[in-house]
Scaffold this motif. Structure first.
Motif, PDB file in Angstrom:
ATOM      1  N   ASP A  22       0.838  -1.209   0.000  1.00  0.00           N
ATOM      2  CA  ASP A  22       0.000   0.000   0.000  1.00  0.00           C
ATOM      3  C   ASP A  22       0.867   1.251   0.000  1.00  0.00           C
ATOM      4  O   ASP A  22       0.539   2.255  -0.641  1.00  0.00           O
ATOM      5  N   ALA A  26       0.924   4.167  -2.723  1.00  0.00           N
ATOM      6  CA  ALA A  26       0.444   5.481  -2.280  1.00  0.00           C
ATOM      7  C   ALA A  26       1.527   6.555  -2.331  1.00  0.00           C
ATOM      8  O   ALA A  26       1.228   7.725  -2.081  1.00  0.00           O
ATOM      9  N   VAL A  29       0.855  10.002  -3.987  1.00  0.00           N
ATOM     10  CA  VAL A  29      -0.089  10.845  -3.241  1.00  0.00           C
ATOM     11  C   VAL A  29       0.591  11.426  -2.000  1.00  0.00           C
ATOM     12  O   VAL A  29       0.434  12.604  -1.683  1.00  0.00           O
ATOM     13  N   LYS A 145      -7.381  11.205  -0.501  1.00  0.00           N
ATOM     14  CA  LYS A 145      -7.916   9.903  -0.871  1.00  0.00           C
ATOM     15  C   LYS A 145      -6.848   9.080  -1.584  1.00  0.00           C
ATOM     16  O   LYS A 145      -5.998   9.617  -2.286  1.00  0.00           O
ATOM     17  N   GLY A 146      -6.920   7.801  -1.392  1.00  0.00           N
ATOM     18  CA  GLY A 146      -5.976   6.910  -2.055  1.00  0.00           C
ATOM     19  C   GLY A 146      -5.229   6.020  -1.079  1.00  0.00           C
ATOM     20  O   GLY A 146      -5.478   4.810  -1.024  1.00  0.00           O
TER      21      GLY A 146
END
Length: 212
Positions: A22, A26, A29, A145-146
């Motif tokens: 993750d 991510a 971002v 978000k993300g």
């Protein structure tokens, strides 16, 4: 300060296997919104913890517990001014019930313990830490978000470690400070890393994202 540093080290060790993929996904971002993650880390992890730990030697556990219950109050006030959320009867009742419950637990249901409270210099620091955590609650409403919650937590814990590190180095440079790596220290580090950090932050932040 050094106990706080070990707290984040332990939390990162626990989280890394759970969020490595993750975290990689991510990264764009996180890199783009680095200012959000740094602000959230300062308010909700590093400075919140540092101020609270500084307060501990100069106040009582009872005072710390009772003052910490002001966090929801500050959160509602900040949410009103910065998020436009209104005060509602249900929210006020909820805060009163929550504070009453914590007060009963902290005083063991004895009015004499409450009446015998004494105010200490550390109480202002506890109040400051409660305010910092309330600010972190507000930040969570604008979380990009993300990234998954685990990736978010890993990021703010890592930044918290970086902020705490110089404080720890300075602390350990003092001639009268020495770490004793005994069973008590290890148990404290595991508790802080596993329960107070990974467990506590996960449930708390998940609740904010889910229900406000």
């Amino acid at each position: 300060m050094t106990l706080g540093l070990f707290r984040w080290v332990m939390a990162l060790i626990i989280l890394l296997p759970l969020c490595y993929k993750d975290l990689v996904a991510a990264w764009p971002v996180i890199k783009k919104y680095w200012y959000f993650y740094l602000s959230s880390s300062l308010a909700g992890t590093s400075m919140f913890t540092i101020v609270l730990y500084l307060a501990a030697p100069s106040t009582s556990v009872l005072n710390m517990t009772l003052i910490a219950t002001t966090t929801p109050v500050f959160t509602i006030i900040l949410a009103r001014f910065f998020l436009g959320e209104s005060f509602t009867v249900n929210r006020v009742i909820g805060i009163i019930v929550a504070i009453a419950g914590v007060t009963v637990l902290a005083t063991r249901g004895k009015l004499a313990n409450l009446l015998g409270l004494e105010f200490h210099t550390g109480d202002l620091l506890v109040l400051a830490s409660a305010t910092l955590f309330a600010i972190n609650n507000i930040f969570m409403r604008s979380k990009p978000k993300g990234p998954s919650l685990n990736a978010y937590m890993f990021t703010i814990f890592f930044l918290g470690l970086l902020v705490t590190l110089p404080f720890s180095i300075w602390e350990m440079a003092q001639p009268h400070n020495h770490i004793i790596f005994n069973s008590e220290f290890i148990i404290a580090a595991i508790y802080l890393g596993l329960l107070a950090s990974v467990g506590g932050f996960w449930f708390w932040n998940k609740s904010i994202v889910s229900i406000g």
